[in-house]
Design an enzyme around this catalytic site. Structure first.
Site, PDB file in Angstrom:
ATOM      1  N   LYS A 165      51.406  41.580  39.164  1.00 38.49           N
ATOM      2  CA  LYS A 165      49.935  41.637  39.295  1.00 38.49           C
ATOM      3  C   LYS A 165      49.305  41.007  38.043  1.00 38.49           C
ATOM      4  O   LYS A 165      48.413  40.167  38.147  1.00 38.49           O
ATOM      5  CB  LYS A 165      49.488  43.083  39.428  1.00 38.49           C
ATOM      6  CG  LYS A 165      47.999  43.306  39.208  1.00 38.49           C
ATOM      7  CD  LYS A 165      47.584  44.742  39.373  1.00 38.49           C
ATOM      8  CE  LYS A 165      47.728  45.570  38.138  1.00 38.49           C
ATOM      9  NZ  LYS A 165      46.670  45.432  37.131  1.00 38.49           N
ATOM     10  N   ASN A 166      49.810  41.388  36.873  1.00 38.69           N
ATOM     11  CA  ASN A 166      49.146  40.981  35.626  1.00 38.69           C
ATOM     12  C   ASN A 166      49.466  39.553  35.196  1.00 38.69           C
ATOM     13  O   ASN A 166      48.897  39.060  34.220  1.00 38.69           O
ATOM     14  CB  ASN A 166      49.469  41.971  34.505  1.00 38.69           C
ATOM     15  CG  ASN A 166      48.770  43.301  34.758  1.00 38.69           C
ATOM     16  OD1 ASN A 166      47.931  43.405  35.664  1.00 38.69           O
ATOM     17  ND2 ASN A 166      49.122  44.304  34.002  1.00 38.69           N
ATOM     18  N   ARG A 183      38.622  44.720  36.539  1.00 41.70           N
ATOM     19  CA  ARG A 183      38.143  44.265  35.227  1.00 41.70           C
ATOM     20  C   ARG A 183      38.636  42.863  34.871  1.00 41.70           C
ATOM     21  O   ARG A 183      38.016  42.161  34.098  1.00 41.70           O
ATOM     22  CB  ARG A 183      38.613  45.250  34.155  1.00 41.70           C
ATOM     23  CG  ARG A 183      38.047  46.618  34.260  1.00 41.70           C
ATOM     24  CD  ARG A 183      38.370  47.354  33.022  1.00 41.70           C
ATOM     25  NE  ARG A 183      37.821  46.652  31.896  1.00 41.70           N
ATOM     26  CZ  ARG A 183      38.423  45.683  31.216  1.00 41.70           C
ATOM     27  NH1 ARG A 183      39.629  45.282  31.596  1.00 41.70           N
ATOM     28  NH2 ARG A 183      37.850  45.108  30.206  1.00 41.70           N
ATOM     29  N   CYS A 229      36.578  51.780  32.430  1.00 46.62           N
ATOM     30  CA  CYS A 229      37.333  52.414  33.511  1.00 46.62           C
ATOM     31  C   CYS A 229      37.865  53.724  32.932  1.00 46.62           C
ATOM     32  O   CYS A 229      37.570  54.066  31.785  1.00 46.62           O
ATOM     33  CB  CYS A 229      38.463  51.498  33.969  1.00 46.62           C
ATOM     34  SG  CYS A 229      39.728  51.322  32.725  1.00 46.62           S
ATOM     35  N   ARG A 268      36.976  49.455  27.462  1.00 45.87           N
ATOM     36  CA  ARG A 268      37.407  48.084  27.818  1.00 45.87           C
ATOM     37  C   ARG A 268      36.372  47.013  27.415  1.00 45.87           C
ATOM     38  O   ARG A 268      35.849  46.286  28.236  1.00 45.87           O
ATOM     39  CB  ARG A 268      37.722  47.989  29.306  1.00 45.87           C
ATOM     40  CG  ARG A 268      38.593  49.098  29.873  1.00 45.87           C
ATOM     41  CD  ARG A 268      39.997  49.126  29.343  1.00 45.87           C
ATOM     42  NE  ARG A 268      40.817  48.009  29.741  1.00 45.87           N
ATOM     43  CZ  ARG A 268      41.500  47.954  30.893  1.00 45.87           C
ATOM     44  NH1 ARG A 268      41.397  48.939  31.742  1.00 45.87           N
ATOM     45  NH2 ARG A 268      42.239  46.900  31.186  1.00 45.87           N
ATOM     46  N   VAL A 291      45.568  41.025  25.351  1.00 46.35           N
ATOM     47  CA  VAL A 291      46.148  40.211  26.436  1.00 46.35           C
ATOM     48  C   VAL A 291      45.050  39.379  27.099  1.00 46.35           C
ATOM     49  O   VAL A 291      45.139  38.153  27.191  1.00 46.35           O
ATOM     50  CB  VAL A 291      46.841  41.116  27.474  1.00 46.35           C
ATOM     51  CG1 VAL A 291      47.248  40.337  28.712  1.00 46.35           C
ATOM     52  CG2 VAL A 291      48.052  41.811  26.857  1.00 46.35           C
ATOM     53  N   ASP A 311      51.476  50.423  29.850  1.00 44.99           N
ATOM     54  CA  ASP A 311      51.422  50.593  31.312  1.00 44.99           C
ATOM     55  C   ASP A 311      52.585  51.413  31.856  1.00 44.99           C
ATOM     56  O   ASP A 311      52.611  51.716  33.044  1.00 44.99           O
ATOM     57  CB  ASP A 311      51.402  49.226  32.005  1.00 44.99           C
ATOM     58  CG  ASP A 311      50.097  48.504  31.751  1.00 44.99           C
ATOM     59  OD1 ASP A 311      50.014  47.299  32.055  1.00 44.99           O
ATOM     60  OD2 ASP A 311      49.175  49.130  31.199  1.00 44.99           O
ATOM     61  N   ARG A 330      46.020  49.350  44.145  1.00 47.98           N
ATOM     62  CA  ARG A 330      45.563  48.202  43.352  1.00 47.98           C
ATOM     63  C   ARG A 330      46.749  47.446  42.767  1.00 47.98           C
ATOM     64  O   ARG A 330      46.649  46.262  42.496  1.00 47.98           O
ATOM     65  CB  ARG A 330      44.684  48.691  42.188  1.00 47.98           C
ATOM     66  CG  ARG A 330      43.373  49.271  42.627  1.00 47.98           C
ATOM     67  CD  ARG A 330      42.488  49.535  41.439  1.00 47.98           C
ATOM     68  NE  ARG A 330      42.457  48.364  40.563  1.00 47.98           N
ATOM     69  CZ  ARG A 330      41.814  48.348  39.400  1.00 47.98           C
ATOM     70  NH1 ARG A 330      41.204  49.419  38.963  1.00 47.98           N
ATOM     71  NH2 ARG A 330      41.812  47.266  38.651  1.00 47.98           N
TER      72      ARG A 330
END
Ligand code: EPZ
Length: 417
Positions: free
Chosen positions: A22-23, A92, A116, A121, A164, A305, A397
């Site tokens: 995902k990232n 985001r 969030c 953030r 990141v 994470d 998500r």
């Protein structure tokens, strides 16, 4: 509102195929805005955040379609530079379109992502660094109005802290800037490297000049390319922890073990038996789980994470452990729920003191953010009895086919409306 029903406790046994990251997919999808040529993307995970990013691209005028498992992105007629709050608030990473839009159009109106549950953030590092490339911006009613009257101009930038997203936004922006840019104190997560590899294949001129520094020389023309995103190391780490927490025996496939050195080292220290093969990790969880102190850190440190997930495992350890969360200011939302399942965790600032020797009891639970949600699933898998997990849209998500993959390795889990 959908829920998950989990009947524990049972040992996970079998094989898990890891999906695309995902990232890594999110910044790469944003970066497709740079090119007027078609971009073919493979191995994108079917998760909500990717769908949201594709919808954001469409709202900017991109044409996208899936050709079997390949997403074809065509930005030939892409001409809008307004990213709405409606889309950015739910994901985001929408802020990552700011860099490419400025690179391409020299101006953009992008919603501030907002906070969030894990933290406020902010995006100050992104904005201050873009200003060094000649961007003027003002913030008004929750939107960033950014302009580069003379276009983006290469410069030397040192990030005040490793970020990141800021690293990714600036790398993308600098690819079309006039002249050369040197970015220092960059994040070097594998997903950042994957983005750089994508951009090089796209025809951009960039190379790492030291561990955390990258030089980017602006270019004009970009190629039509086909690219496969890397595997999701956080999904892989999640299944490794689930195996260790349920005395399971899992073969985790489609991974690159050397990218996960830290996680593997920690899991071995806790007592799991791990064997590495070319694109696989074989893990066998042991009854005895040893306690350990962990702090999260930017790559190659232990990933934030995976913090919620490893905490579940340490609740079952034979003695006290400490977890220090060094990246986000409020990433302990899972603790209250774990304590309701019988864990004994005390929070003091960014430290979590975990008592260990917990026998999780099934309970009705509330998910709060993506990684906290999956830590509740792991706890429920190792708790005797039926647990219900509410607000599982958080899970959707970032985890592709979670129930299906868990069911295939013996979990008794189902989604209920
Ligand atoms: C990325 O978020 C990931 N998201 C996060 O994964 C991950 O937890 C995080 O990196 C850290 O590894 C994606 O890649 C889409 P940061 P990002 O900028 O880029 C502060 C998940 O579960 N900061 O490295 O937002 C920030 O508040 C998600 O998949 C500023 O102060 O993280 C945080 O405390 C969650 N100003 C720290 O830096 C800024 O301008 C690191 O944030 C930017 C960040």
């Amino acid at each position: 509102m959908q829920k998950l029903e989990v009947l524990g406790a049972n040992k996970l046994k079998g094989e898990v195929n890891i999906s695309g990251s995902k990232n890594s997919s999110l910044p790469i999808l944003a970066a497709t805005l740079l090119s007027d040529n078609k971009v073919y993307l493979n191995n994108l995970p079917k998760v909500k955040d990717i769908e949201t990013m594709i919808n954001l691209l469409k709202s900017l005028g991109s044409k996208t379609k899936f050709d079997k498992k390949t997403l074809v992105v065509n930005n030939y007629k892409q001409n809008k530079n307004f990213a709405s709050y409606k889309l950015v608030k739910t994901m985001r990473a929408g802020i990552l379109v700011l860099g490419p839009l400025l690179a391409k159009f020299g101006k953009a109106k992008v919603s501030l992502p907002g906070g969030c549950s894990i933290g406020t953030r902010p995006v100050d590092f992104h904005l201050k660094a873009l200003a060094k490339l000649g961007v003027n911006y003002k913030i008004n009613q929750g939107y960033i109005y950014a302009m580069a009257p003379k276009g983006l101009i290469g410069s030397n930038i040192i990030f005040p802290k490793i970020s990141v997203g800021a690293t990714e936004n600036l790398i993308i922006a600098a690819t079309l800037a006039k002249g050369s840019t040197l970015l220092k104190n960059c994040a070097i997560e594998p997903e950042v490297k994957d983005l750089v590899n994508f951009l090089i294949k796209l025809g951009c001129d960039l190379r790492w000049v030291s561990k955390r520094s990258i030089r980017i020389n602006g270019v004009k023309n970009l190629n039509r390319i086909n690219y496969s995103v890397m595997f999701d190391r956080i999904e892989a780490g999640t299944y490794l922890v689930a195996a260790a927490a349920t005395e399971g025996d899992l073969m985790i496939k489609n991974v690159i073990p050397e990218i996960m050195k830290k996680e593997i080292y920690i899991l071995k220290k806790i007592g799991a038996k791990i064997k590495l093969k070319k694109n696989m990790i074989h893990i066998v969880g042991k009854k005895k789980i040893k306690n350990i102190n962990i702090k999260t850190a930017p790559y190659p440190g232990f990933p934030t994470d995976l913090q919620a997930q490893i905490m579940v495992l340490l609740c079952k350890a034979n003695s006290k452990s400490l977890i220090k969360e060094e990246i986000f200011e409020n990433r302990f939302m899972h603790v209250a729920e774990l304590n309701r399942m019988g864990a004994k965790i005390l929070i003091n600032g960014n430290k979590a003191f975990i008592n260990g020797n917990t026998k999780f009891a099934a309970a009705e639970l509330m998910a709060t953010d993506l990684r906290a949600s999956v830590s509740l699933v792991i706890a429920a898998l190792s708790a005797k009895g039926k647990s219900i997990i509410n607000r599982i849209y958080h899970l959707d998500r970032g985890y592709e086919n979670l129930e299906k993959k868990l069911k295939q390795v013996g979990a008794k889990i189902k989604r209920i409306n």
